[in-house]
Motif scaffolding. Structure first.
Motif, PDB file in Angstrom:
ATOM      1  N   LYS A   1      31.237   5.574   7.777  1.00 49.51           N
ATOM      2  CA  LYS A   1      29.879   5.380   7.271  1.00 49.51           C
ATOM      3  C   LYS A   1      29.214   4.207   7.970  1.00 49.51           C
ATOM      4  O   LYS A   1      29.863   3.213   8.293  1.00 49.51           O
TER       5      LYS A   1
ATOM      6  N   ASP B   1      31.917  11.151  -0.999  1.00 50.98           N
ATOM      7  CA  ASP B   1      30.523  11.593  -1.026  1.00 50.98           C
ATOM      8  C   ASP B   1      30.350  12.962  -1.665  1.00 50.98           C
ATOM      9  O   ASP B   1      29.235  13.330  -2.048  1.00 50.98           O
TER      10      ASP B   1
ATOM     11  N   GLN C   1      23.437   4.882   5.398  1.00 51.62           N
ATOM     12  CA  GLN C   1      23.407   6.218   4.819  1.00 51.62           C
ATOM     13  C   GLN C   1      23.890   7.293   5.786  1.00 51.62           C
ATOM     14  O   GLN C   1      23.913   8.471   5.445  1.00 51.62           O
TER      15      GLN C   1
ATOM     16  N   ARG D   1      26.620   9.336   7.977  1.00 48.21           N
ATOM     17  CA  ARG D   1      28.028   9.705   7.916  1.00 48.21           C
ATOM     18  C   ARG D   1      28.426  10.331   9.246  1.00 48.21           C
ATOM     19  O   ARG D   1      27.733  11.212   9.758  1.00 48.21           O
TER      20      ARG D   1
END
Length: 705
Positions: A265, A154, A268, A270
């Protein structure tokens, strides 16, 4: 040549992103510490078997290989660093630092070589690119193709998704398919999670705070499997950075925190931390799904086949053995309540802040871990909502700020001492050291605590009350205050011993004492009244009969030029005339201005002469007295009209009012004769003043009009 070589801003590639850190070469080992995660790679000097110096994208880099099959690559060196690093390797290590050229031709046809955890693509024995097989998440095969898919990072703007290799058929060995052989070599070192075989152990229905819910945790040799009712997560042990075991403030529960990089994950979202909550009273008996020989060989005495104890102890012990990481626990810090944590709020959620030996960790929503080495400074701030708490702000070297608010004031001394002992930079150090002394003084009880804000408000209220009292006393004294007369009873309202002063049984001494007290109070009121007098001062009256002040040079010029400006600018307004005249005056030459300044000087001299003559003739005082006499005369006439109207009303009333005694007639005649005499003298005085006004010469103001 020293015993160590140190380099700052050395970069390490992690799944497509560059993480900077510090690299140190010593006689015993090579140590690299990442600035982002704080993770330390230590390579013993005796295990090094390969060292290459290569030209890479960030200047120059070093590739180190160990006898255990691990490969480490560090970039960011300068060209001049080669000589001193090479000499250090010759003097202290058994490995020689060799230069290796990279292929930059851009060809896509070459030889694939598997060397440890790397897949190297070589062209004419020069490496074109290398793929760390630990970055591979999936490997798929086709007829003559092998497709490698990669873990996504990411932190990178651009990520490599997949690479496809064309593997031509081989005529040499028909028994083994070259595509399958290629895929097996990749999968043997790839970070592909395959739940093959049985789990080492299973923990049922553990409470997770992040991600929230109850999960069955299945422990496999290479990864951790969280199985919930809705979601499943597979966490490789290679992604685990740190383990924390933290006692809850209530001393009945325990937090077990697993720090992950990269995070797990869900859509969306984390999750950088996996937080488990245990009760201290919950026990478990655990049997590992392995033979005793395998347990002894694999874990080297860290675990045994059959174990029993508290649930949190079993989970932490198994994780420590499999991940091969130390478990971090709170250090020597102890808060005001005796707990090893501080209750506070972060982003509108209440939680616990744990000061550790090398950082701070906040649980649980959202979890935050801050290492001392990445902290730029800390700050103690007054709470925004109440004076009974304060805020603790932490600013990192990357510019991020974390504010932990609503910390009880009693915790300040302990937290400040902890921060000071760890030698962290305190932003407002001088001010807070003074604050610390105050807190230590009043920390015993809430009632005796000195609140600066509260004291200030009390003082303002006291001043306000005194102001109201003085206003009341002034308003009462304005009407009937006459020192030394019969109004002494006014002070009895404010006298604390008013009943004693009114008592008829008291002697003269008590009366004298009360009178003295009343007089003293009255004197105080008079004093306050005198202080307020300057506000009520009357304006100095203007002498309208004197000569008019002379005009300045500009005004004389404007009066003479006004008609010319109007004719040159038809329809111009008054304000525009002033603006235009100002511009024209500024543009006049020095000679022209001197002409008007001479006229203004002559007018000033005439004014001074006329003013002197006017003052010698007493003109200023007569005009003022005339105005005063007019005012007083007007008042007397008004009183006279009122009294006359009253007499008429009494005459109309008739009855008893028409009868007047002898004494009344005499006194009324005397008063009427006195009033007639006064009115005659007043009329005579007014006529004299009018004659004097007529004889006075007309002022310059009347002439100009």
């Amino acid at each position: 040549m020293g015993d160590t070589l140190e380099f700052n801003e050395i970069y390490q590639e992690v799944k497509g992103s560059w993480n900077d850190g510090r690299l140190r070469f010593s006689k015993q080992n090579v140590v690299y510490k990442s600035s982002k995660t704080g993770k330390v790679d230590s390579i013993p000097a005796g295990e090094l078997n390969l060292a290459q110096w290569r030209r890479v994208c960030l200047g120059h880099g070093i590739k180190l290989s160990t006898s255990g099959g691990h490969v480490y690559k560090y970039d960011g060196f300068r060209d001049t660093d080669f000589e001193k690093i090479s000499e250090f390797f010759k003097a202290n290590y058994k490995v020689e630092l060799t230069e290796k050229d990279m292929c930059v031709k851009g060809w896509n046809w070459g030889t694939a070589k598997f060397s440890g955890p790397l897949l190297s693509f070589d062209i004419n024995d020069n490496t074109a690119f290398e793929i760390p097989l630990s970055n591979v998440s999936q490997c798929a095969t086709g007829k003559n193709e092998v497709t490698l898919e990669f873990h996504q990072n990411d932190d990178t703007e651009v990520s490599l998704m997949e690479v496809r290799f064309y593997v031509p058929p081989s005529q040499a060995d028909e028994r083994q398919d070259p595509v399958e052989a290629f895929a097996q070599n990749v999968l043997s070192k790839a970070d592909v999670i395959q739940a093959t075989g049985d789990a080492v152990c299973i923990f049922k229905e553990l409470q997770c705070l992040t991600p929230r819910g109850r999960y069955d945790i299945r422990i496999y040799p290479t990864f951790l499997h969280l199985h919930g009712k809705t979601f499943d997560y597979k966490i490789p042990y290679t992604t685990v950075l740190r383990l924390f075991l933290l006692p809850h403030k209530d001393q009945r529960q325990m937090f077990f925190v697993i720090s992950l990089d990269p995070p797990i994950k869900q859509g969306q979202t984390r999750y950088h931390f996996l937080i488990l909550l245990f009760s201290k009273e919950e026990d478990i008996s655990l049997t590992l799904n392995m033979s005793e020989e395998d347990v002894e060989r694999r874990f080297e005495g860290k675990l045994s086949k059959n174990m029993s104890g508290s649930l949190y102890e079993m989970v932490s012990r198994v994780m420590k053995a499999l991940v091969n990481r130390k478990i971090t626990v709170p250090g020597n810090f102890q808060g005001h309540s005796g707990a090893q944590c501080i209750t506070c709020s972060y982003k509108a959620s209440s939680g616990l802040l744990y000061p550790l030996e090398r950082g701070f960790i906040y649980v649980h929503k959202p979890p935050v871990h801050l290492r001392f080495e990445e902290i730029s400074c800390v700050n103690f701030a007054r709470g925004t909502t109440t004076t009974r708490s304060f805020d603790f702000e932490i600013e990192t070297k990357q510019g991020n700020q974390y504010t932990f608010s609503s910390i009880e004031r009693e915790e300040y001394g302990k937290l400040f001492d902890f921060v000071n002992a760890k030698k962290l930079n305190i932003k407002n150090r001088g001010f807070k050291e003074g604050m610390k002394g105050k807190i230590d003084e009043y920390s015993d009880s809430d009632d005796d605590q000195h609140d600066a804000y509260l004291e200030r408000m009390k003082a303002e209220g006291k001043i306000r009350e005194e102001g109201n009292d003085s206003d009341d006393s002034d308003s009462g004294s304005d009407e009937s205050f006459n020192p030394g007369e019969e109004d002494d009873d006014i002070a009895e309202e404010y006298d604390s011993k008013a009943s004693a002063s009114n008592s008829s049984d008291e002697g003269d001494e008590s009366e004298d004492e009360s009178a003295k007290k009343k007089k003293a109070k009255k004197a105080k009121v008079v004093k306050e009244k005198k202080e307020k007098k300057p506000r009520k001062e009357k304006k100095k009256q203007k002498d309208t009969g004197g000569p008019k002040r002379p005009m300045s040079a500009y005004m004389l010029w404007l009066n003479s030029s006004r008609e010319r400006i109007k004719s040159e600018n038809p329809g111009i307004s008054i304000t525009e005339i002033s603006k235009k005249a100002g511009e024209m005056w500024r543009q006049l030459g020095k000679d022209e201005k001197e002409e008007w300044e001479g006229k203004a000087g002559e007018a000033k001299r005439q004014y001074d002469k006329a003013k002197k003559e006017y003052n010698e003739s007493g003109g200023g005082s007569s005009s003022v007295s005339k105005k005063d006499s007019r005012k007083s005369g007007g008042k007397k006439e008004e009183k006279k009209r009122k009294s006359a109207g009253g007499d008429k009303d009494r005459e109309r009333g008739g009855g008893n009012e028409s009868f007047k005694s002898k004494e009344f007639i005499e006194t009324s005649e005397e008063s009427s004769s006195d009033s007639d005499h006064k009115s005659k003298s007043k009329r005579k005085k007014e006529s004299d003043e009018e004659e004097e006004a007529v004889s006075t010469p007309a002022s310059s103001e009347e002439e100009s009009d």
